[in-house]
Design a protein around this motif. Structure first.
Motif, mmCIF file in Angstrom:
data_model
loop_
_atom_site.group_PDB
_atom_site.id
_atom_site.type_symbol
_atom_site.label_atom_id
_atom_site.label_comp_id
_atom_site.label_asym_id
_atom_site.label_seq_id
_atom_site.Cartn_x
_atom_site.Cartn_y
_atom_site.Cartn_z
ATOM 1 N N GLU A 193 37.890 42.934 -20.574
ATOM 2 C CA GLU A 193 37.531 44.394 -21.121
ATOM 3 C C GLU A 193 38.369 45.152 -20.413
ATOM 4 O O GLU A 193 39.229 46.153 -20.520
ATOM 5 C CB GLU A 193 35.960 44.654 -21.332
ATOM 6 N N ASN A 250 42.034 44.533 -20.942
ATOM 7 C CA ASN A 250 42.397 45.174 -22.430
ATOM 8 C C ASN A 250 42.467 46.670 -22.235
ATOM 9 O O ASN A 250 43.621 47.405 -22.770
ATOM 10 C CB ASN A 250 41.211 44.773 -23.355
ATOM 11 N N ARG A 251 41.586 47.350 -21.610
ATOM 12 C CA ARG A 251 41.725 48.811 -21.405
ATOM 13 C C ARG A 251 42.946 49.211 -20.656
ATOM 14 O O ARG A 251 43.566 50.090 -20.988
ATOM 15 C CB ARG A 251 40.452 49.255 -20.805
ATOM 16 N N GLU A 291 42.836 38.959 -34.712
ATOM 17 C CA GLU A 291 42.931 40.793 -35.078
ATOM 18 C C GLU A 291 44.241 41.113 -35.526
ATOM 19 O O GLU A 291 45.340 40.356 -35.445
ATOM 20 C CB GLU A 291 42.762 41.310 -33.833
ATOM 21 N N GLU A 349 40.516 48.983 -32.327
ATOM 22 C CA GLU A 349 39.929 48.748 -31.166
ATOM 23 C C GLU A 349 40.576 47.324 -30.846
ATOM 24 O O GLU A 349 39.164 46.266 -30.808
ATOM 25 C CB GLU A 349 38.544 49.009 -30.904
ATOM 26 N N THR A 355 38.160 43.636 -29.086
ATOM 27 C CA THR A 355 36.677 43.682 -29.159
ATOM 28 C C THR A 355 36.133 42.476 -29.839
ATOM 29 O O THR A 355 34.872 41.931 -29.650
ATOM 30 C CB THR A 355 36.094 45.100 -29.653
ATOM 31 N N THR A 356 36.902 41.726 -30.607
ATOM 32 C CA THR A 356 36.752 40.513 -31.130
ATOM 33 C C THR A 356 37.894 39.515 -31.347
ATOM 34 O O THR A 356 38.919 40.063 -30.729
ATOM 35 C CB THR A 356 36.375 40.788 -32.852
ATOM 36 N N ARG A 397 33.117 36.767 -33.254
ATOM 37 C CA ARG A 397 33.055 37.066 -31.740
ATOM 38 C C ARG A 397 32.771 35.611 -31.062
ATOM 39 O O ARG A 397 32.125 34.955 -31.685
ATOM 40 C CB ARG A 397 31.908 38.026 -31.521
#
Length: 504
Positions: A290, A293-294, A320, A326, A329-330, A389
């Motif tokens: 995470e 990714n951010r 995705e 976003e 997230t999956t 997920r």
């Protein structure tokens, strides 16, 4: 459609579209790729390779490797791409199991004698001289395409006709040979085309092994849509991102070590975008933490890392979309024709890119359930919007006091600590609890992170006490395979030889 038919169709539609380029200024249009593959196929045919023969090739990510791929498809041979990091034990096992008719390798690559290794294995060997920067000509044997037998015809292609054999990594156990058809490898491109939206005008530099099954997925996607792949035979974090930038990429991938390199390159470059045409970053091979990714979203100016999920047995099962609000997230929704179900927490799959079975047919029974669904070994769920997920591997767990703890869950929490640059969680033997949780951490420059600090962070994040790390090892880098997956067996072996901090 056969794979050769896919190339032939792409040539008819757009003969002048550049489908492949490299880091040395060379490029191939679809027509040039088809012609080069025809000449290379004739060269292989002169060595006795014909329909159904197994050609094992272990080549770096070069134009030559892509042409060999197309040449084998032209001959109707069964090709067995082998990633360059495999050595005597793995390659010897593979060559024997597939009964290779021909083995194609560089004489040497990155200081290793692939030619000497291949000659020690028994089958006929074709050695390529790939040392040094290439000239304009392809470094492949050639012949007259007029001497070739007829190309594989779609009417003769069968859904159960094996044309590709890929091997999963093995360290202590033997690698597993995964048998695919032309149909299944072409189908694996659907997630790339429909999810990522890869198409005409897109430029995707790849520095991971083209011999990985992702290589054929991306080549099929480029042939279907008119996108361009730029092949890099090495990846040096200090210089390769800038060399990639010279090609004005629209897509970058594909795993955490690569993203760290792109981020560092952008910071070296300054305020102006190093990748001004970039529209998407795509993750594959391993989940993108995470914080990474951010950071990708903030520094590179995209919405995040577009996640995807698949296995060698079932490539690009989900993806995705680059337009998702976003990403990261999956791992997205199932690709066209793919169905997902969850049984006892395990994700199971059916779809057109599913493999035929293993080279060792004795492994097939365990791979599929009674209804023909592939047991992926991945734990996860599907939400109300159909997004998948992945929560971790069934086998990547720590069994502590008879409690099953997901390594991925603990890693996700640890990765959110500001001092943690990269992390892997593994179980180490313990006389009292059976196993205890060990965190192997790469810290960010200028930071220090004692075990007690990480435990306090995990508890503040709401992680149950029995899931918090009990041992900490600080390393410079995590051992990963070329696709970014942590080599957990290597970590486990190393951990057995060192001592570490512990919380009781």
């Amino acid at each position: 459609m056969t794979f050769w038919g896919l190339l032939d169709d792409a040539t008819r539609r757009a003969p002048d579209a550049v489908v492949l380029a490299d880091d040395h200024g060379r490029s191939l249009t679809t027509a040039a790729l088809r012609d080069a593959a025809g000449r290379a196929a004739a060269g292989l045919h002169r060595r006795g390779v014909g329909p159904g023969d197994v050609v094992c090739w272990q080549l770096p990510t070069t134009l030559e490797a892509a042409v060999v791929m197309a040449a084998c498809a032209r001959l109707g041979a069964v090709q067995n791409p082998v990633i360059p990091v495999f050595r005597h034990r793995e390659v010897g096992f593979i060559v024997r199991q597939v009964s290779a008719r021909l083995v194609i390798v560089p004489e040497s690559w990155h200081g290793f004698g692939h030619g000497a290794m291949a000659r020690s294995l028994g089958p006929e060997v074709l050695v390529l001289d790939l040392d040094g920067p290439p000239g304009p000509a392809l470094r492949l044997p050639e012949g007259d395409p007029a001497s070739l037998p007829p190309a594989p015809a779609p009417a003769r292609a069968r859904a159960d006709e094996c044309r590709w054999i890929y091997y999963s990594s093995g360290t202590t156990a033997d690698p597993k040979g995964v048998r695919h058809t032309d149909e299944s490898v072409i189908a694996s491109s659907a997630g790339v085309v429909d999810g990522l939206g890869f198409g005409a005008g897109d430029v995707y530099p790849i520095a991971w092994p083209i011999a990985h099954i992702g290589g054929v997925s991306m080549l099929a996607a480029a042939l279907r849509t008119g996108g361009t792949l730029v092949l890099f035979d090495v990846f040096d974090p200090a210089v390769t991102p800038e060399r990639m930038a010279a090609h004005r990429p629209t897509v970058l991938g594909s795993a955490t070590p690569f993203f760290h390199a792109y981020l560092a390159a952008q910071r070296r470059h300054g305020g102006d975008p190093l990748f001004p045409a970039l529209r998407a970053c795509v993750g594959g091979g391993a989940a993108t933490p995470e914080p990474v990714n951010r950071e990708v979203a903030q520094v590179l100016g995209v919405s995040g890392v577009v996640g995807s999920w698949g296995l060698t047995e079932f490539p690009v099962a989900t993806s995705e979309r680059s337009t998702d609000a976003e990403p990261g997230t999956t791992v997205g929704r199932p690709a066209a024709g793919v169905r997902v179900r969850v049984v006892d927490g395990e994700l199971r799959l059916k779809g057109p890119q599913c493999f035929l079975g293993y080279a060792d047919a004795g492994l097939d029974a365990e791979a599929f359930d009674a209804d023909g669904w592939l047991r992926t070994g991945d734990l996860g769920d599907v939400d109300e919007q159909g997004r998948v997920r992945v929560r971790g591997r069934r086998k990547e767990v720590v069994i502590r006091n008879a409690e099953t703890i997901s390594a991925a869950e603990v890693e996700g929490v640890l990765a959110r600590h500001p001092a943690v640059r990269d992390v892997a969680v593994v179980g180490v033997p313990d006389e009292r609890t059976g196993e205890r949780i060990c965190a192997v951490v790469v810290v960010r420059p200028g930071h220090d992170v004692p075990l007690a600090v990480l435990v306090a962070h995990c508890q503040a994040e709401g992680l149950a006490r029995h899931k918090c790390p009990e041992r900490l090892e600080i390393v410079g880098e995590l051992p990963r395979n070329p696709m970014g997956k942590v080599l957990r067996r290597a970590l486990e072996g190393w951990l057995a030889s060192v001592s570490g901090d512990r919380v009781d």
